[in-house]
Design an enzyme around this catalytic site. Structure first.
Site, mmCIF file in Angstrom:
data_model
loop_
_atom_site.group_PDB
_atom_site.id
_atom_site.type_symbol
_atom_site.label_atom_id
_atom_site.label_comp_id
_atom_site.label_asym_id
_atom_site.label_seq_id
_atom_site.Cartn_x
_atom_site.Cartn_y
_atom_site.Cartn_z
ATOM 1 N N THR A 19 -95.333 41.705 24.066
ATOM 2 C CA THR A 19 -95.338 42.249 25.424
ATOM 3 C C THR A 19 -95.820 43.690 25.483
ATOM 4 O O THR A 19 -96.174 44.166 26.564
ATOM 5 C CB THR A 19 -93.929 42.181 26.056
ATOM 6 O OG1 THR A 19 -93.007 42.896 25.233
ATOM 7 C CG2 THR A 19 -93.481 40.736 26.187
ATOM 8 N N SER A 20 -95.830 44.388 24.360
ATOM 9 C CA SER A 20 -96.308 45.770 24.356
ATOM 10 C C SER A 20 -96.710 46.168 22.949
ATOM 11 O O SER A 20 -96.357 45.508 21.967
ATOM 12 C CB SER A 20 -95.227 46.725 24.888
ATOM 13 O OG SER A 20 -94.123 46.761 24.006
ATOM 14 N N ARG A 22 -97.297 49.816 20.348
ATOM 15 C CA ARG A 22 -96.968 51.223 20.208
ATOM 16 C C ARG A 22 -97.685 51.811 19.022
ATOM 17 O O ARG A 22 -98.044 51.088 18.087
ATOM 18 C CB ARG A 22 -95.460 51.412 19.978
ATOM 19 C CG ARG A 22 -94.630 51.023 21.140
ATOM 20 C CD ARG A 22 -93.406 50.233 20.838
ATOM 21 N NE ARG A 22 -93.129 49.826 19.510
ATOM 22 C CZ ARG A 22 -91.972 50.064 18.885
ATOM 23 N NH1 ARG A 22 -91.024 50.750 19.493
ATOM 24 N NH2 ARG A 22 -91.738 49.603 17.682
ATOM 25 N N HIS A 241 -97.029 40.895 9.130
ATOM 26 C CA HIS A 241 -96.224 40.095 10.043
ATOM 27 C C HIS A 241 -95.042 40.959 10.443
ATOM 28 O O HIS A 241 -94.296 41.445 9.583
ATOM 29 C CB HIS A 241 -95.756 38.812 9.370
ATOM 30 C CG HIS A 241 -94.993 37.906 10.286
ATOM 31 N ND1 HIS A 241 -94.283 36.823 9.838
ATOM 32 C CD2 HIS A 241 -94.816 37.928 11.622
ATOM 33 C CE1 HIS A 241 -93.705 36.218 10.858
ATOM 34 N NE2 HIS A 241 -94.013 36.881 11.958
ATOM 35 N N ASP A 242 -94.831 41.157 11.742
ATOM 36 C CA ASP A 242 -93.828 42.125 12.184
ATOM 37 C C ASP A 242 -92.441 41.826 11.616
ATOM 38 O O ASP A 242 -91.684 42.754 11.299
ATOM 39 C CB ASP A 242 -93.793 42.240 13.709
ATOM 40 C CG ASP A 242 -93.715 40.907 14.439
ATOM 41 O OD1 ASP A 242 -93.441 39.867 13.798
ATOM 42 O OD2 ASP A 242 -93.937 40.902 15.662
ATOM 43 N N THR A 243 -92.101 40.555 11.458
ATOM 44 C CA THR A 243 -90.792 40.237 10.887
ATOM 45 C C THR A 243 -90.717 40.649 9.423
ATOM 46 O O THR A 243 -89.659 41.086 8.944
ATOM 47 C CB THR A 243 -90.473 38.746 11.038
ATOM 48 O OG1 THR A 243 -90.673 38.357 12.393
ATOM 49 C CG2 THR A 243 -89.036 38.456 10.650
ATOM 50 N N THR A 264 -88.673 39.362 21.371
ATOM 51 C CA THR A 264 -89.133 38.206 22.139
ATOM 52 C C THR A 264 -88.651 36.916 21.489
ATOM 53 O O THR A 264 -88.219 35.980 22.165
ATOM 54 C CB THR A 264 -90.666 38.213 22.233
ATOM 55 O OG1 THR A 264 -91.081 39.420 22.893
ATOM 56 C CG2 THR A 264 -91.172 37.016 23.015
ATOM 57 N N ASN A 301 -86.712 29.992 13.579
ATOM 58 C CA ASN A 301 -87.078 30.610 14.855
ATOM 59 C C ASN A 301 -86.122 30.164 15.947
ATOM 60 O O ASN A 301 -85.936 28.966 16.158
ATOM 61 C CB ASN A 301 -88.502 30.198 15.276
ATOM 62 C CG ASN A 301 -89.567 30.947 14.527
ATOM 63 O OD1 ASN A 301 -89.482 31.119 13.319
ATOM 64 N ND2 ASN A 301 -90.584 31.396 15.238
ATOM 65 N N GLY A 432 -84.891 44.976 19.134
ATOM 66 C CA GLY A 432 -84.344 45.271 20.452
ATOM 67 C C GLY A 432 -82.982 44.680 20.711
ATOM 68 O O GLY A 432 -82.164 45.261 21.428
#
Length: 504
Positions: A19-20, A22, A241-243, A264, A301, A432
């Site tokens: 969604t965003s 940075r 991979h962000d995770t 998310t 997931n 988050g």
């Protein structure tokens, strides 16, 4: 590119979410770990005539401007690392993209999965790649491609690798993200070329694999001029991979820890030394994804805060007054602890458990929770059809989502612990979701385990730490990097309370 012993270095992290996006500046050195956001930009799907896509060129432009902001704030930035979501890719020919990457939520993927399984049964796929079934995994997306486009492509690059190519001119694939494609051998961590051939794909599409911590290359001259970065600045492969990056910065001890990377999506699991490829793991739809330093992220997931953020968007469009709306989806729920107007049986955790315990596929009662749209209406309709009391107000729906997520998280941790034969005494909630006190407390209550919340910026911190290690400024092992995280960021701890599953 290496730092002098005992010094702190500055690096830039490009952190792209669903969604965003940075750009963060991180400082890392002996006993020193700090991070600061210097740029933020929107991201989201773009509906085109042929389907749902990402605007990667827009993301790249915003990332370039963010790097310039980073240098303005900290002139000594010496490297760049990029992380993003998994599975989505661009096709290229002679270095030129053949259209924008499809979004993983595009509906083209699900019919293609059946065609792949006719060629290679899922039981065999799981033994080869270790991945849970998700209809948007890269190999299914490739099966859904227009044969004409696929036929002229000479390279496939996942999203962070695409941006690294645009920054440096070098085409590579970082292993943690490559592990999500379904085309990587889970045992050797190399491309599974016999599988690629059976699926009718050209092996030339697959770029050279590199490990997290590898210097991909210096910035192209035009990029260096635009960003004003140092002449010796490099793009460094991190756990792209962000995770994978988030798990690097999850402050787990060597034993007893599970993680929930909650944004998310909710990625719930344990870190293992080797893949878990049992029939029970396959039947539970657990996945074995690559981690930094050859570790395995054995996880499941769970549909995460997407449900809440989509509900908020719908309430905003309708002008509803929502408690805590101004603080956003991650914190919504602070005022809903025990006296919310949600009826007891609507918040008991049963409302969505059957569909939150796994990512939806096309056959799971046809519930379209993955797609954007009117989430509150879908939740209410599902509860009505399943014979449960229907939550109607924003507070009721919010509480139902949080309770259901907490139960799904608790169940996934218990299953991961059992399947991997790794006892768990602490759950580390990062991302988050660590800001949502109600979600953290309910996860502790429903699991019966201590929940340690934070750091919120785990993904960016993991990105920064791997860059810092490549520059010689961060500790060498994952355990020592996590010790640095524990020292630098004080978490919040939630102890389990007595919990009556009949009504909270």
């Amino acid at each position: 590119m290496s730092a002098a012993p005992g010094t702190t270095v500055a690096v830039a992290a490009i952190d792209l979410g669903a969604t965003s996006g940075r750009v963060m500046v991180g400082h890392v050195g002996p006993g020193d770990l700090r991070i600061r956001q210097v740029a933020r930009f929107a991201n989201g799907p773009v509906a085109l005539p042929d389907g749902l896509h990402w605007n990667t060129q827009g993301l790249y432009r915003a990332a370039l401007d963010g790097l310039r902001d980073a240098v303005t704030w900290e002139s000594s930035v010496g490297s760049v690392g990029i992380d993003s979501w998994a599975v989505d890719y661009a096709l290229l020919r002679a270095g030129r993209t053949l259209g924008e990457p499809f979004h993983y939520r595009d509906e083209r993927n699900e019919p293609a999965a059946g065609r792949v399984h006719e060629t290679v049964p899922f039981t065999e796929l799981y033994a080869r790649n270790g991945l849970q079934f998700l209809p948007f995994n890269t190999l299914y997306q490739l099966a859904a491609e227009d044969p004409g486009v696929l036929g002229i492509a000479d390279r496939m690059l996942l999203v962070p690798d695409l941006l690294a190519f645009w920054l440096t001119g070098r085409e590579v694939a970082e292993r943690t993200n490559a592990s999500t494609t379904g085309l990587l051998d889970v045992a050797t961590r190399e491309w599974d070329l016999p599988l690629v051939e059976r699926l009718g794909l050209d092996a030339a599409l697959l770029p050279e694999l590199v490990e997290a911590g590898t210097a991909i290359g210096p910035l192209r001259a035009e990029v260096a001029a635009h960003t004003r970065m140092r002449d010796d600045a490099q793009v460094v492969a991190i756990g792209s991979h962000d995770t994978a990056s988030a798990v690097v910065a999850a402050p787990m001890r060597e034993t007893g820890g599970a993680y929930i990377s909650c944004g998310t999506w909710g990625l719930v699991g344990v870190e293992t030394e080797r893949p878990v490829l049992t029939d029970a793991a396959r039947e539970a739809n657990f996945t074995n994804e690559g981690g930094v330093d050859g570790r395995t992220r054995f996880l499941h997931n769970v549909m995460g805060l997407w449900l809440l953020s989509e509900s908020i968007r719908e309430w905003e469009r309708g002008g509803d007054e929502v408690p805590g709306l101004h603080v956003g989806a991650v914190e919504l729920g602070h005022g809903l602890r025990g006296d919310a107007d949600a009826p007891r049986d609507a918040v008991a955790g049963d409302g969505l458990d059957a569909v939150l315990g796994a990512v939806q596929d096309a056959l799971d009662e046809g519930e379209p929770f993955e797609a954007p749209g009117d989430m509150p209406a879908r939740i209410a309709q599902w509860c009505e059809r399943s014979g449960q009391r229907v939550p109607s107000t924003p507070a009721q729906i919010t509480r139902t989502i949080i309770e259901s997520l907490a139960q799904a998280f608790a169940d996934a941790v218990a299953t991961a612990s059992s399947l991997a034969s790794q006892p768990v005494d602490t759950i580390h909630m990062v991302g988050g979701g660590a800001l949502n006190a109600l979600l953290c407390q309910r996860t502790a209550d429903r699991s019966g385990l201590r929940v340690v919340a934070g750091p919120v910026e785990a993904t960016a911190l993991g990105n920064v730490l791997v860059q810092g290690r490549a520059l010689g400024a961060a500790p060498g092992s994952l355990e020592s990097m996590r010790e640095l995280v524990r020292t630098a960021f004080e978490p919040r701890t939630y102890e389990p309370r007595h919990f009556d599953n009949s009504g909270g």
